[in-house]
Design an enzyme around this catalytic site. Structure first.
Site, PDB file in Angstrom:
ATOM      1  N   ASN A  77       0.734  -0.935   0.207  1.00 21.46           N
ATOM      2  CA  ASN A  77      -0.002  -0.021  -0.328  1.00 21.46           C
ATOM      3  C   ASN A  77       0.590   1.253  -0.660  1.00 21.46           C
ATOM      4  OD1 ASN A  77      -1.731   2.242   0.751  1.00 21.46           O
ATOM      5  ND2 ASN A  77      -1.608   1.461   2.229  1.00 21.46           N
TER       6      ASN A  77
ATOM      7  N   LYS B 246       0.171   4.358   0.094  1.00 18.57           N
ATOM      8  CA  LYS B 246      -0.474   5.263   0.446  1.00 18.57           C
ATOM      9  C   LYS B 246      -0.189   6.766  -0.745  1.00 18.57           C
ATOM     10  CE  LYS B 246       0.149   3.497   5.291  1.00 18.57           C
ATOM     11  NZ  LYS B 246      -0.136   3.497   6.789  1.00 18.57           N
TER      12      LYS B 246
ATOM     13  N   HIS C 151      -9.866   0.677   4.813  1.00 21.07           N
ATOM     14  CA  HIS C 151      -8.309   0.615   5.603  1.00 21.07           C
ATOM     15  C   HIS C 151      -8.338   1.631   6.786  1.00 21.07           C
ATOM     16  CE1 HIS C 151      -3.879   1.922   6.104  1.00 21.07           C
ATOM     17  NE2 HIS C 151      -3.876   1.113   5.842  1.00 21.07           N
TER      18      HIS C 151
ATOM     19  N   GLU D 173      -7.028   3.839   7.900  1.00 20.87           N
ATOM     20  CA  GLU D 173      -6.724   5.735   7.615  1.00 20.87           C
ATOM     21  C   GLU D 173      -8.175   6.084   7.075  1.00 20.87           C
ATOM     22  OE1 GLU D 173      -2.615   5.362   5.646  1.00 20.87           O
ATOM     23  OE2 GLU D 173      -1.899   4.776   7.560  1.00 20.87           O
TER      24      GLU D 173
ATOM     25  N   GLU E  13      -5.621  -5.738  10.468  1.00 22.58           N
ATOM     26  CA  GLU E  13      -4.419  -4.772  10.171  1.00 22.58           C
ATOM     27  C   GLU E  13      -4.570  -4.098  12.044  1.00 22.58           C
ATOM     28  OE1 GLU E  13      -2.633  -3.225   6.870  1.00 22.58           O
ATOM     29  OE2 GLU E  13      -4.305  -2.217   6.409  1.00 22.58           O
TER      30      GLU E  13
ATOM     31  N   GLY F 133       2.426   1.703  10.734  1.00 21.55           N
ATOM     32  CA  GLY F 133       3.020   2.759  10.978  1.00 21.55           C
ATOM     33  C   GLY F 133       3.722   3.616  11.767  1.00 21.55           C
TER      34      GLY F 133
ATOM     35  N   SER G 151       3.521  -2.534  10.421  1.00 21.01           N
ATOM     36  CA  SER G 151       4.705  -2.613  10.451  1.00 21.01           C
ATOM     37  C   SER G 151       5.258  -4.015  10.340  1.00 21.01           C
ATOM     38  CB  SER G 151       4.919  -1.907  12.505  1.00 21.01           C
ATOM     39  OG  SER G 151       4.557  -0.605  12.406  1.00 21.01           O
TER      40      SER G 151
END
Ligand code: PEP
Length: 252
Positions: free
Chosen positions: A9, A11, A96, A98, A168, A174, A214
């Site tokens: 991904n 991003k 996701h 985010e 996730e 991150g 991560s």
């Protein structure tokens, strides 16, 4: 046997020249790769067309990071599933964390996106995961059960085969904090059981469940060798050809 998947991904990283550089590097590294692992890259929309061109003849599959649930209309700044499909996109990341937290996407909206994606032939990489607060309050299983149930609501058996689930944990994305292999495996095992209860044993056995949060070259092998972890969704480590290649190789 489930084929392992490693998806990157990107991003909101990589402009046009950086896209060319990264894909060229990956292609070179993967030139002798015999595709026992399915490799997917999900660049930003602005890089989709050039990525498709550069990926011709390569083992790497192309995905996008988001889409709208309508085919077209007055939705300034949005991109539809149909548009992605017309550029030869095969996968799309949906749900996701985010998108859930920054852009306020809820389970209902994500479900609309999942149903739209499969209706045009895009394969969702459907993300779920708990926050740190939810984990600390022992809500992990409740949260992911709700996200899975609502996100995949009304999906037909025909389309269920096209879904890849990505677990996730939000606290690991991150942050440099990875779930330990046993923490991740515990949730993946629970998810597979839940999928069996909802959709039956054969879907539970065939559905790929990726871990994301991560993942790096130095922790990927142990995570990917857990019985219910079928690969990874990779953020930071997919932005360099060397580290992404090392993560891919950890799934072999
Ligand atoms: C992600 O964005 O899906 C992700 C897992 O990011 P990172 O690998 O950087 O934690």
């Amino acid at each position: 046997m489930r084929k392992k998947v490693v998806a990157g991904n990107w991003k909101m990283y990589k402009d046009k020249s950086e896209t060319i550089e990264l894909i060229s590097g990956l292609k070179e590294k993967l030139s002798k790769f015999n595709s026992e692992v399915e490799v997917i890259i999900c660049p930003p929309f602005t890089s989709i067309e050039i990525a498709k061109e550069l990926l011709k003849g390569s083992v790497i599959h192309l995905g996008a990071q988001n889409m709208h649930f309508e085919d077209e209309g007055a939705f300034t700044g949005e991109i539809s599933a149909k548009m992605l499909k017309s550029f030869g996109v095969e996968y799309v990341i949906l749900g996701h964390s985010e998108r859930r937290s920054i852009f306020r996407e809820d389970d209902k909206m994500i479900n609309k996106k999942v149903l739209k994606a499969v209706s045009v032939g895009l394969k969702p990489i459907f993300c779920i995961g708990e926050t740190l607060e939810e984990r600390e309050n022992n809500k992990t299983f409740d949260v992911i059960a709700r996200q899975l149930t609502e996100g995949l609501s009304s999906i037909s058996n025909e389309h269920l085969n096209e879904i890849i689930v990505a677990y996730e944990p939000v606290w690991a994305i991150g942050t440099g904090k990875t779930a330990t292999p046993s923490q991740a495996e515990e949730v993946h095992k629970y998810l597979r059981k839940l999928i069996e209860e909802k959709f039956g044993r054969s879907f539970a056995e065939s559905m790929r469940i990726l871990y994301g949060g991560s993942v790096k070259p130095d922790n990927a092998k142990e995570l990917f060798s857990q019985p219910n972890i079928d690969g990874g969704l990779i953020g930071g480590a997919c932005l360099k050809a060397d580290s992404f290649y090392d993560v891919i190789n950890s799934a072999v």
